[in-house]
Design an enzyme around this catalytic site. Sequence first.
Site, PDB file in Angstrom:
ATOM      1  N   GLU A   1      41.868  36.817  52.829  1.00 36.97           N
ATOM      2  CA  GLU A   1      41.359  36.871  51.456  1.00 36.97           C
ATOM      3  C   GLU A   1      42.275  37.771  50.627  1.00 36.97           C
ATOM      4  OE1 GLU A   1      37.164  38.334  49.381  1.00 36.97           O
ATOM      5  OE2 GLU A   1      37.611  38.891  51.446  1.00 36.97           O
TER       6      GLU A   1
ATOM      7  N   LYS B   1      35.673  31.985  45.443  1.00 40.49           N
ATOM      8  CA  LYS B   1      34.587  32.586  46.220  1.00 40.49           C
ATOM      9  C   LYS B   1      33.283  32.435  45.446  1.00 40.49           C
ATOM     10  CE  LYS B   1      33.736  36.919  48.706  1.00 40.49           C
ATOM     11  NZ  LYS B   1      34.373  38.211  49.026  1.00 40.49           N
TER      12      LYS B   1
ATOM     13  N   TYR C   1      27.676  45.730  46.946  1.00 43.47           N
ATOM     14  CA  TYR C   1      26.989  46.757  47.699  1.00 43.47           C
ATOM     15  C   TYR C   1      28.036  47.629  48.389  1.00 43.47           C
ATOM     16  CZ  TYR C   1      28.042  43.736  51.659  1.00 43.47           C
ATOM     17  OH  TYR C   1      28.706  42.972  52.580  1.00 43.47           O
TER      18      TYR C   1
ATOM     19  N   CYS D   1      35.580  34.560  52.670  1.00 42.78           N
ATOM     20  CA  CYS D   1      34.893  35.712  53.261  1.00 42.78           C
ATOM     21  C   CYS D   1      33.387  35.538  53.374  1.00 42.78           C
ATOM     22  CB  CYS D   1      35.276  36.979  52.507  1.00 42.78           C
ATOM     23  SG  CYS D   1      34.857  38.482  53.421  1.00 42.78           S
TER      24      CYS D   1
END
Length: 184
Positions: A41, A112, A118, A148
């Site tokens: 990624e 994506k 978070y 991912c």
Amino acid sequence: MKVALAQINSTVGDVPGNARLASDAIGRAAALGAEAVVFPELTLSGYPPLDLVERPRFIEANEQALRQLAREARGIWAVVGHVAAAPAGAGKRAANAASVLRDGRVLLHRHKTLLPTYDVFDESRYFQPAEANEPFPLGGLPVGLVVCEDAWNDRCFWEHRFYDTDPVEELAEAGAALILNPSA
């Protein structure tokens, strides 16, 4: 299909240096007889690029390096992670993307879908999520491409809201026989 995994160590912000690492890995994978090579990624930008994605020149540098790598991916499929320009009017300037390259061409981009917010992740601040994804033919095989966390978080709570989506499940239902997942 023989697939090489190019686990290169990209440096955040060093697009030319990261492109050189990717170019070398494409050459090695081809020499070893791989039909495809999959990179992490955000290979070209390094991970996480953070505020660099706010700079139009940084996005263009990623896209320019991607076009150069496409010219070097002769006889091999290369799946390369990078920062891409988001669609016009999308709301955000950039997308966390993976693109398929071969024989001098950038064949497709996938963005994506699930952008983490978070712990140390703040991707929804910078990136526009994908609106759609569908399988594509890779060497005669219907392949799904997710980035991912799109592969390991289904029906998750993201950014203070519930996403009732599973990108991998959706691609499988659409006929993908293989899922490729560049991850940092």
